[in-house]
Design a protein around this motif. Sequence first.
Motif, PDB file in Angstrom:
ATOM      1  N   LEU A 132       0.860  -1.179   0.000  1.00 16.14           N
ATOM      2  CA  LEU A 132       0.000   0.000   0.000  1.00 16.14           C
ATOM      3  C   LEU A 132       0.897   1.230   0.000  1.00 16.14           C
ATOM      4  O   LEU A 132       1.923   1.248   0.687  1.00 16.14           O
ATOM      5  N   ALA A 133       0.520   2.251  -0.758  1.00 14.41           N
ATOM      6  CA  ALA A 133       1.286   3.500  -0.820  1.00 14.41           C
ATOM      7  C   ALA A 133       0.387   4.645  -0.383  1.00 14.41           C
ATOM      8  O   ALA A 133      -0.687   4.851  -0.944  1.00 14.41           O
ATOM      9  N   PHE A 134       0.838   5.397   0.632  1.00 11.14           N
ATOM     10  CA  PHE A 134       0.066   6.499   1.207  1.00 11.14           C
ATOM     11  C   PHE A 134       0.767   7.816   0.897  1.00 11.14           C
ATOM     12  O   PHE A 134       1.957   7.972   1.199  1.00 11.14           O
ATOM     13  N   SER A 135       0.051   8.788   0.333  1.00 14.36           N
ATOM     14  CA  SER A 135       0.658  10.094   0.059  1.00 14.36           C
ATOM     15  C   SER A 135      -0.420  11.104  -0.298  1.00 14.36           C
ATOM     16  O   SER A 135      -1.562  10.741  -0.605  1.00 14.36           O
ATOM     17  N   ASN A 136      -0.021  12.377  -0.286  1.00 13.51           N
ATOM     18  CA  ASN A 136      -0.926  13.451  -0.703  1.00 13.51           C
ATOM     19  C   ASN A 136      -0.703  13.758  -2.180  1.00 13.51           C
ATOM     20  O   ASN A 136      -0.474  14.897  -2.570  1.00 13.51           O
ATOM     21  N   VAL A 137      -0.765  12.723  -2.990  1.00  7.69           N
ATOM     22  CA  VAL A 137      -0.535  12.860  -4.420  1.00  7.69           C
ATOM     23  C   VAL A 137      -1.592  13.778  -5.034  1.00  7.69           C
ATOM     24  O   VAL A 137      -2.771  13.698  -4.700  1.00  7.69           O
ATOM     25  N   PHE A 138      -1.141  14.703  -5.886  1.00 12.97           N
ATOM     26  CA  PHE A 138      -2.004  15.662  -6.574  1.00 12.97           C
ATOM     27  C   PHE A 138      -2.799  16.563  -5.624  1.00 12.97           C
ATOM     28  O   PHE A 138      -3.845  17.100  -5.990  1.00 12.97           O
ATOM     29  N   LYS A 139      -2.323  16.714  -4.361  1.00 15.59           N
ATOM     30  CA  LYS A 139      -2.937  17.656  -3.418  1.00 15.59           C
ATOM     31  C   LYS A 139      -4.421  17.373  -3.207  1.00 15.59           C
ATOM     32  O   LYS A 139      -5.253  18.280  -3.128  1.00 15.59           O
ATOM     33  N   VAL A 140      -4.750  16.103  -3.113  1.00 19.57           N
ATOM     34  CA  VAL A 140      -6.147  15.718  -2.887  1.00 19.57           C
ATOM     35  C   VAL A 140      -6.619  16.177  -1.508  1.00 19.57           C
ATOM     36  O   VAL A 140      -7.773  16.566  -1.319  1.00 19.57           O
ATOM     37  N   ALA A 141      -5.726  16.160  -0.523  1.00 17.96           N
ATOM     38  CA  ALA A 141      -6.089  16.507   0.853  1.00 17.96           C
ATOM     39  C   ALA A 141      -5.425  17.817   1.259  1.00 17.96           C
ATOM     40  O   ALA A 141      -4.235  18.020   1.026  1.00 17.96           O
TER      41      ALA A 141
END
Length: 343
Positions: A132-141
């Motif tokens: 599983l990969a967790f991140s704020n990709v593309f500024k979703v959050a």
Amino acid sequence: MTVSRRFLICSIVSLAMTLTTGAASQAESFSNAVDQVQPKVVKLFGAGGLKNLANYGTGVLVSPDGHIATVWNHLLDSDVVTVVLHDGRRFFGKVVGTDSKVDLAIIKIEAEDLPFFNISDTAEVGPGALILAFSNVFKVATGDEPVSVMQGVVSAKTKLAARRGRYRASYDGDVYLVDAVTNNPGAAGGVLTTADGKLLGMLGRELKGTNNTWLNYAIPFSVLEKSINDIVAGRFSRTDDLLAVADETESSGFQSIDFGFLLVPDVVARTPAYVDSVIEETEAAKLGLQPDDLIVFANGELVHSIQTLQGVFQRLLPGDDLQLIVRRNNELVTFTFEVPRKQ
């Protein structure tokens, strides 16, 4: 109905029930992992916005007292970085240490009793392992929204062979390559875990491989552990080591001209460390340093201004190395100088 047919039907029903139970169990494991990991992942907002450089990224809490591990990059050029926790609370964070050899930076916020990853408790997996990969990709959050989660598998564990533009990446050690598209704007500094939430690695910056394709990778926390622990404990700093030696010797008094370049005039308290000119037939010219390059790191220390850079120069010792990381357009470029032996 014959006995053999009845046995076949019972076997099929049993297999279907087993598969259904296994799928439900896996889904529950994923759900538990997400609930466990997301509170330990933070959103970062800092420098950027020019030349398509994203002003957002990701970090992971590595202590209950607000130490955050992330990838060092242009996002950290500003004095402070805005840190948003999983519950929406906002803090101003400062960079307290970096290790450019492993693409690591540690940010500190003033908070206590935070959920965090125990980086001494990491897993090691091989090809085919679910991740599983967790991140704020593309500024979703941006507030209390959860960071994004991607599912995939490990393709390989291998040495990183990558580049930024025309230049090789500074880190070339072990990485996990994954088959999910994990390394996009905002993802750097995120976390890779096993399917049940055990710590694996930190998502790296956007890089292209030697075959000119974008890479999806993470640096194992087993590689980062020592640097993280040393920075958090306050005992890691290349410049501190040099300073300790310099206290016992006369100041070296090096300047940019000793390396073959001149800086712009230092006219205000925080004049950015831009290269004004490069002297012909010097080490700087041979390495490819250019006018208008902005020096952002010197021997792992974030360069806020010309005065900060001069402080690094003052702590140099003859025969040592000086590593400068400059921002050129939308790229970060690394140069390593040999500190000259003064006559």
